[in-house]
Design an enzyme around this catalytic site. Structure first.
Site, short mmCIF file in Angstrom:
data_model
loop_
_atom_site.label_atom_id
_atom_site.label_comp_id
_atom_site.label_asym_id
_atom_site.label_seq_id
_atom_site.Cartn_x
_atom_site.Cartn_y
_atom_site.Cartn_z
N SER A 1 -9.92 -1.64 6.41
CA SER A 1 -9.23 -1.23 5.19
C SER A 1 -8.47 -2.33 4.47
CB SER A 1 -8.28 -0.06 5.49
OG SER A 1 -9.01 1.13 5.62
N SER B 1 -9.56 1.11 2.52
CA SER B 1 -8.61 1.99 1.89
C SER B 1 -7.53 1.27 1.10
CB SER B 1 -7.97 2.89 2.95
OG SER B 1 -7.17 2.13 3.82
N LYS C 1 0.85 -1.19 0.00
CA LYS C 1 0.00 0.00 0.00
C LYS C 1 0.89 1.24 0.00
CE LYS C 1 -3.91 1.66 2.82
NZ LYS C 1 -4.71 1.33 4.03
#
Lengths: 544, 544
Positions: free
Chosen positions: A236, A212, A137
């Site tokens: 997330s 996310s 990420k």
């Protein structure tokens, strides 16, 4: 130079151009060709960029099996790395899933690993993740790459130090080659921001890729990566895993090093903490990463870890599984209900498993406090970051209502902590009194929803609030028989009804994955993985 | 009924009478006989209350050796329990170290354990702490006993539920038989309060027994217990261990269950957390307790634990030990300096050990924040507790200045957290860069000091702030050659000078124990114990 003073639009345009330039010209596809398709899953193997061996390398294995091939020298690290760089490039052109691209450096490192191995043929043992490409990420720092987290103000400020996890993964032999997209604020269910734009869901581009960690979700769904690492403060990791049909593991806080991750909270904010964990195409790959990390000296990398080592626990012979079909806040939509019941039915048919229907006490109050924990000082610090370059809030921020969370006082904060401690006692008692090994429940009330409609995290956030590990297991996808039903089925008031109405039937939701969530005891991540592997073999065994 | 509305004096008088009534008449000594003695260590074996076998049971072993005798049925659990109840009764009459006395219940349980063993002679394995008497600081709840923590307002309110640790110890087979004294607020270096009065130091009654776990200190020094459990938020296990010549282990937060301990903080207060750990007459007894706890499923007892399991780590063959003679805030007094240097000299003489002189960065600022963490909302909650029964603050509260700590805001609190995170990084780097296994340093700048003069915790509190485990190893005691020297040696300003002047030479400080502190990596409690056992064998090996 960070983006202070410049307008976000010119920052974003420059940044996107730089990103595009990182893709070798011969790997470019005619993305417009796929504009009308909603399901993009087959494009990487049909677009002609990957040769046959590269298609095989990236399509036929999970990370565990691929590692064996690398170890057995069936393929060199370089071959594997090039294959995944190519496939990630394709995935990115289809879904806009990458933020930072460093294929060149990755391939260089791959060659280096191959060279080292050749030069010490009887040499030392390979490292646990030798040559395995792993995507991260965007919020993890990697030296020389931006950690913009999709905020224009942080563009062009390359990291000078690796996040603890990035450093650890490199020491474990992994190949890092790209970072992935996420929402502005890293807090919504749509991985969309003003720097990079929106990541699409390759199962169905009308639906959100989730957030996310949505960039990872899309990338891994397209097998541009087999193993990625996300972070999860309310769902997330698990929400994009659901949306993209992946396995996703939210570890207990600190088990996976989280030091040096840019999380945008006011420095020193405590309470409910973000935690890192794997997203993958198989449950054993989640175990592979967790084991490699928990067997290493994480505490030397990161002053914030919780040092829970891997213990080599044996799988329990009998399992008691709590069943939570509905969390009492959001009514599961028809496909979620169906696939949950399908999974529960499969478990009920197994001798080694006893199921115990449960309900989750006090979740309404808990969820309100969870939202307060997301911004205990309010949200001015977000506005301040936006204002630096004049960027507007993304639409999904309105949907989740983050920017209207009001701050509290120190006394109010401690009162939240006290309530949380009481809830922790109550939930531990719920687990112990029922002698359950894990809970099986939905990941959300719905599958991936249309863009900018993901409104809450009531099914996932509880486990962040309590810091229980939780893992997503895909079940299937929306079926033609999953008809929308009347909103009267939504039992919990207007918010529930609004969410429930989102499901309009299988047309708009075609190919949307469904999943279940399995939750274990706090810091018993290893035991939960054992349990999840067994449950997955029952739920998904026949398909494999 | 709690003590609301009543005057603290009548509550205390009643409570002390009840406590006195719990001591069997035939165990009463003529305490006045010892009024003029300052060293009381021999009284338990000379006062005539314990018979020869009881003297042997309580004098000749540490807990590890005693457990072997119990397991080998050399003595019954009842014999052992009676012997320690008697010796604890004597210790209490000499030093006022006990708050709650439940000898009767303990002896009943001992008989029960003996009976169960007789009835299943080939039966199941004994539990790890089968029949071992263990004393607890007053702040642990034990069903049916008050947890007054020396506050009149909490008298006559017996606990309805065991603290997690009490429940665990009972399940491990231990015998609980008494709870021990502590300071009003549980925060000072003098175990003195308006309900029970002051605990005396049996090595030298002119000096403090230390705090906050001072009752344990005096009790174990007189061998009325071999193994006790205290709590430590800035030095509350280690300071009384130093003062009473004991081993004392401050575990990392949550490794020993701390759930259900009355700590008087505003509910939900977070930041620097109190932690529980053993105090004992040998280092291996600290290991005995930590191992028994870490091998059990602590997480089933307590929703606040950190699940670091016992791993059976091997002792390292080479150790690198950082030496910190002086913390840059408080100059060590002559006996502390001498015994530290003596210990360091012994280590330097060993092949397996390399020593590295170190200094502690930024301790001045850290210590200021530590003090703020002790009362982030200020101290009104303490005043409110005092006011319920009109009780005054004890003198040592003035000395440490706790009641003048001002509260902060949520923003200020998070800023403290952020500084703490930075410090944590810096200290981890200090440890890693120097590749040290542990630090050797003083426990305080001085030995036990005269009553109500213990002013700070600068040598111990750093490790609470960073959450590093730390253990106290006794070295020797004040020697005739430990002359007071000029205050000019105090290098760090007026506060240091005032503390330094307290040491007036060996007369007033006769028999005061000296000690060193050994500090390991956060949550590496097991590794630190291994290191400490080795260092202790060098420092104290020749005496044994």
């Amino acid at each position: 130079m960070t983006g202070y003073g410049k307008d976000y639009r010119s920052i974003a345009a420059d940044k996107q151009r730089q990103r595009q330039d990182k893709i070798p010209e011969q790997w470019l596809i005619d993305a417009q060709k796929y504009d009308k398709a909603t399901n993009l899953l087959q494009v990487p193997v049909t677009c002609g960029i990957l040769n046959e061996v590269e298609c095989q390398i990236t399509s036929d294995y999970d990370a565990t099996a691929l590692l064996e091939k690398i170890q057995g020298e069936v393929w060199s690290v370089e071959q594997v790395t090039v294959a995944f760089c190519k496939r990630a490039a394709v995935a990115h052109q289809l879904t806009n899933c990458l933020t930072e691209i460093f294929f060149y450096e990755a391939i260089e490192r791959a060659r280096q690993l191959d060279r080292e191995r050749r030069e010490s043929p009887n040499g030392k043992a390979l490292r646990p993740l030798h040559g395995l490409p792993i995507s991260l990420k965007d919020s993890f720092h990697i030296v020389g790459q931006d950690t913009s987290t999709g905020l224009a103000c942080f563009v062009n400020d390359p990291a000078e130090q690796n996040s603890a996890l990035a450093a650890l993964l490199l020491d474990l032999g992994a190949i890092l080659y790209c970072k992935t997209n996420l929402p502005q604020t890293i807090m919504t269910g749509d991985s969309d921001n003003n720097v990079f734009g929106r990541t699409l869901n390759p199962h169905n581009t009308n639906l959100t890729a989730g957030g996310s960690t949505g960039g990872e979700g899309a990338l891994i769904a397209l097998r541009g990566s087999l193993l990625g690492v996300g972070t999860d403060i309310a769902g997330s990791i698990r929400i994009p895993s659901l949306c993209n049909g992946l396995y996703g593991f939210r570890g207990s806080v600190g088990v996976v090093p989280h030091g040096g991750v840019r999380d945008l909270a006011v420095p020193g904010t405590d309470g409910v903490r973000s935690t890192a964990g794997p997203m993958a195409t198989s449950i054993r790959d989640c175990q592979l990463l967790m084991k490699a990390i928990m067997e290493s000296e994480t505490w030397r990398y990161d002053s914030t870890v919780v040092s829970v080592p891997w213990r080599g626990l044996r799988v329990r012979e009998k399992l008691r599984i709590g069943l939570v079909e509905d969390n009492g806040i959001d009514t599961p939509s028809p496909p979620i209900r169906r696939s949950f019941n399908e999974a529960a039915r499969l478990l009920q048919g197994i001798n080694e498993i006893e199921v115990i229907p449960l309900s989750l006490p006090g979740l309404g109050d808990i969820y309100q406090d969870l939202v307060r924990y997301m911004a205990p000082l309010g949200t001015e610090h977000y506005s301040e970051l936006f204002n630096r370059t004049g960027e507007p809030a993304i639409p999904s921020l309105d949907t989740i209502g983050l920017m209207s969370v009001e701050g509290t006082t120190l006394k109010g904060f401690f009162e939240m902590n006290a309530r949380r401690q009481e809830a922790a006692k109550k939930y531990l008692q719920l687990f112990c009194d029922n002698r359950i090994d894990a809970i099986l429940m939905p990941v959300a009330a719905h599958t991936a929803v249309p863009w900018d409609k993901w409104a809450n995290a009531t099914y996932t956030g509880l486990w962040n609030y309590l810091d229980y590990p939780a893992v997503v297991i895909p079940v299937d996808k929306v079926q033609d028989t999953d008809l929308a039903d009347d909103v009267v089925h939504a039992k919990y008031g207007p918010g529930d009804a609004e969410l429930y109405k989102l499901y309009t039937g299988p047309e708009l939701y075609s190919d949307a994955p469904t999943a279940v969530q399995v939750v274990g005891y706090r810091q018993m991540d290893e035991a939960l993985l054992n349990t999840a592997i067994f449950l997955d073999s029952i739920i998904n065994g026949q398909k494999q």
